[in-house]
Structure formats: C-alpha cells, structure tokens
Enzyme design. Structure first.
Site, short mmCIF file in Angstrom:
data_model
loop_
_atom_site.label_atom_id
_atom_site.label_comp_id
_atom_site.label_asym_id
_atom_site.label_seq_id
_atom_site.Cartn_x
_atom_site.Cartn_y
_atom_site.Cartn_z
N ASN A 1 40.60 31.19 49.61
CA ASN A 1 40.32 32.59 49.31
C ASN A 1 40.64 33.50 50.48
OD1 ASN A 1 39.37 31.57 46.90
ND2 ASN A 1 37.23 31.56 47.56
N ASP B 1 39.18 36.68 50.54
CA ASP B 1 38.24 37.78 50.35
C ASP B 1 37.31 38.02 51.53
OD1 ASP B 1 36.53 35.58 50.15
OD2 ASP B 1 36.50 35.66 47.96
N HIS C 1 44.96 30.30 53.17
CA HIS C 1 45.92 31.27 52.61
C HIS C 1 45.80 32.63 53.29
CE1 HIS C 1 46.14 28.76 48.64
NE2 HIS C 1 46.69 28.17 49.68
N PRO D 1 37.67 39.97 40.04
CA PRO D 1 38.44 39.63 38.84
C PRO D 1 39.40 38.49 39.09
CG PRO D 1 39.29 41.63 39.83
CD PRO D 1 38.04 41.29 40.58
N ASP D 2 39.72 37.77 38.01
CA ASP D 2 40.67 36.67 38.11
C ASP D 2 42.07 37.19 37.82
OD1 ASP D 2 41.43 36.15 35.11
OD2 ASP D 2 39.26 36.44 35.16
N PHE D 3 43.04 36.28 37.82
CA PHE D 3 44.42 36.68 37.59
C PHE D 3 44.80 36.77 36.12
CE2 PHE D 3 45.25 36.10 42.02
CZ PHE D 3 46.43 36.77 42.26
N ARG D 4 44.47 35.75 35.32
CA ARG D 4 45.13 35.59 34.04
C ARG D 4 44.28 35.81 32.80
NH1 ARG D 4 50.18 33.18 34.95
NH2 ARG D 4 50.39 32.19 36.98
#
Length: 419
Positions: free
Chosen positions: A211, A213, A230, A137-140
């Site tokens: 990412n 993940d 990150h 899923p994305d954030f916004r």
C-alpha cells in the site's frame, strides 16, 4: 526443498540437477529484482481486485511469461513431463521432510506458537485488504471503483494514469486523482494497529506493505520497521534533478489544483510511489534478503498474492516457518503440479496436507481482532484503536497528517507474547 525421483521416472530425467529452495529462490529473486516489475493487485475481496493503495497488476499473460522466464531448462523439462503424463506428482517425494513446529495446524496452533519462546521475529505482509475498511475506494468495483470513474480524465486506458511515460507527458490526471486520495483523509484500521501491537510486544521484525496510503505510518509503526514495497506518498522527488520534497510541499500544490514543480529546475515533482516502468524501492531489495531468513512467523493480511515479486515473499521464509493468511478468501495457493519444484514460487498449502499454513478467512479487521483476543491482547488492541482514532480526530485540522507517534522503543517495549 529438494525432491527426488522414484523408480518410475525415466533415466532421461534422473540426472537433472535440483536446486535447494534457498539457492533457487535467491537466484530467482535476483533476476526479478533486476527487472522493472510493476507493483499492483493486492485486494482482499472476491469482487475487488485492487485498492488505490496499489498500482494496477500485470495481466495473466504477463504473469505466465514472467513465470517461464524464471525457469531453467530442467524446470521446463519437468513441467512438460508432468503435462505429458510421463510421471505424476506422486512420483516425487521430499528428500528431507521439514521440521514441524506447530503442535496443531490451526489458528489455535498458531496462537500457541506466537506465545512460545521460539517465536521472536514476525514478518507481516499486507495488501489493500487492510485499508479498505478505512473507506479507501478500490479499483474495479462496478459504479464505485476507481477505474470506472476515470473516464473524465480522457485517458487512453485507465492504467495509463499510473504509467511513468504517460505521467511525464501529462501529469495533470494523476494529481487530480491524488487530491481525492491524498494521505491524511483516512484513519488506520484495526489491522494496522495490530501490526503496531506486534511491534510494541517486541515481536515485529518487519512489515512489508504493497500500500502507498501511509496508514502504517499513521498507525505509529516506526519507519525502520516498514518496507513500502510499492513506494509511498510520504516523500517526493523531482523527476529531473531528483531534489527531495516533503509531503506538505506536494499537498499544498495538489489542493491548490497545481502541478508540483521543482524549485531548482522546471521538473515535475512526483510522489515516491512506484509507477509502471519504474523499479521497486532499493530498501525493498536490501531488506528482504536479511529479514526472511530470520523469520519464524509470517502473517499475510489482505493480499491476493498475485503480483510479483511481492507474491513470492511467502516462499522466502524457512521451510519450518509457520504462515498465517488473514484474508477474505484463500490466496497464494498454487496448483500441485506447479508446486513440485517451486514453479510459481510454491505458494501456500491450505489443504489437509498442510503442516505449517493456516488461513483465517473473513474480514481482515475481524481476523486481526480475533487473533488478538486469542493471544490475550484483545482489550489492549481495542483501547489502542480508540485512543489513536481520538488523537487523529483532534489533529484532523492540523497541517501535518499522520504526525509521528511517540511509542516505546524496542529496548523499552512492553512484555513479549511469551510472557
């Protein structure tokens, strides 16, 4: 690249000292790397800003402040002179035109360059856009976005779940969320396996990802080829004594709805992803200086190129290095007035005047498969994806998600793209 004034420019500005691209970008990067720059937004969608594989982005005001903090006095004078109309961008001319290595500024021209003997070291940059097709899923996004569903955690603000100070005070919300997003629940995408294919062809110098993940690892891209800008879930450390823990240690406790606690001290064990308030990984800083000066092809996939310092990597490559953007929309394009002296890091030039930048707009997986087809690797990529997804299905119930994949070493890699 240096620029010079023509006769229209007043004498007041004619004595300004202009840095070369290399010296200026290195200076800017040293300053940026020393700051605790939070990572963030790298989505590949018009309505989607980020993915949970990335920490939230800085605000536009913060980005503006960061831009001007990295300018010297001459930069500010130049910017104000342009804004006041004392001269126009047309009054500046390149002192030395860059070498044009593409026979055609198009995707076909990129393909011919990759196949040539001169293209030997490719760097890939990726953002959330290469992972969204995996089901992450994305954030916004409204209703389904991560931020929309964080209300149950009673946070002071949605971004607090990724702030190191808040985490130290209350780590439970993050670990509750981490259970939903934990690595091993998603399969690598076509885009991930295209990067692995570049490695197997002996062409991948390094893959830089925003990412967290671990899907690159799951796709079998060797660790030495990865720079997880990150951070990553793959390892964890105690916040107090810094004892390192493997993925399984944290996974076992997260899925038991427990907060991972160090076995040596009472400290909380935190996955090695970069939160607001933390510095970027040391490996990121170590690799970029050596890698980018060697690069002769840059491929950017699924990133909005809005968050520093990751977004500035596109300007670290030599002036003659072709750059390909595979994304749902154009990204990394800076207004011409700010590109004059490298303000806002120059950016991609995706208009008619481009001599090296090409955009393949659309879904990242479709773009990577299209590129592979044009290179003659299409069937090989399809077979690799099918084979690896079948392997992951068989290992779904094993204790170790994304177990290491045995693939040819560089010394025994398959034929290069030029063969």
């Amino acid at each position: 690249m240096r620029f010079r004034y023509v006769s229209k420019v007043s004498n007041r500005f004619s004595n300004c000292q202009y840095w070369t691209k290399v010296s200026r970008r290195n200076f800017v990067f040293l300053r940026k790397m020393s700051a605790n720059s939070p990572p963030g937004k790298s989505g590949g969608h018009e309505t989607v800003d980020e993915s949970p594989q990335n920490v939230p982005p800085t605000t536009s005001m913060e980005s503006l402040r960061n831009m001007f903090r990295d300018l010297d006095v001459d930069d500010v004078r130049m910017y104000l002179a342009l804004k006041l109309g004392l001269f126009s961008p047309q009054d500046l001319e390149p002192a030395e035109p860059p070498e044009k290595v593409l026979d055609e500024v198009s995707l076909d021209g990129i393909v011919r360059w990759i196949k040539s003997d001169r293209c030997k070291k490719i760097i890939t940059l990726s953002g959330a856009g290469i992972s969204t097709s995996a089901g992450i899923p994305d954030f916004r996004s409204p209703e389904t976005g991560l931020y929309h569903n964080l209300q149950k955690y009673e946070l002071p603000q949605p971004q607090a779940i990724f702030e190191i100070n808040f985490f130290r005070q209350n780590p439970k919300p993050f670990f509750t969320l981490a259970k939903e997003l934990f690595p091993g629940s998603f399969k690598p995408t076509i885009s991930h396996y295209f990067i692995r294919l570049l490695h197997e062809k002996g062409l991948l110098l390094r893959h830089y990802t925003q990412n967290i993940d671990t899907l690159e690892r799951g796709a079998g891209i060797p660790e030495e080829k990865l720079v997880e800008a990150h951070g990553t879930f793959y390892t964890s450390h105690c916040l107090d004594c810094r004892k390192e823990y493997p993925l399984e240690f944290v996974k076992e406790r997260i899925f038991a709805d427990q907060i991972p606690i160090c076995t040596e001290c009472p400290g909380v064990v935190k996955p090695d992803i970069v939160f607001f308030g933390e510095s970027l990984p040391e490996r990121f800083q170590m690799c970029l200086e050596e890698d980018f000066k060697q690069c002769d092809m840059l491929i950017i996939m699924g990133s909005s190129l809005e968050v520093q310092p990751f977004a500035s990597l596109i300007d670290m490559v030599p002036d003659s290095c072709p750059r390909l953007l595979i994304n749902r929309e154009k990204a990394g394009v800076r207004p011409p007035i700010l590109r004059i002296r490298g303000l806002m890091c120059g950016g991609l030039q995706l208009d008619e005047g481009s001599y090296r930048d090409v955009a393949r707009l659309g879904d990242c997986d479709e773009g990577c498969q299209d590129l592979a087809d044009r290179l003659g690797w299409g069937d090989e990529l399809r077979a690799l994806v099918a084979r690896e997804h079948e392997r992951l299905d068989q290992e779904l119930l094993t204790a170790s998600p994304h177990a290491p994949v045995l693939i040819p070493s560089e010394a025994n890699a398959g034929p290069s793209a030029s063969e």
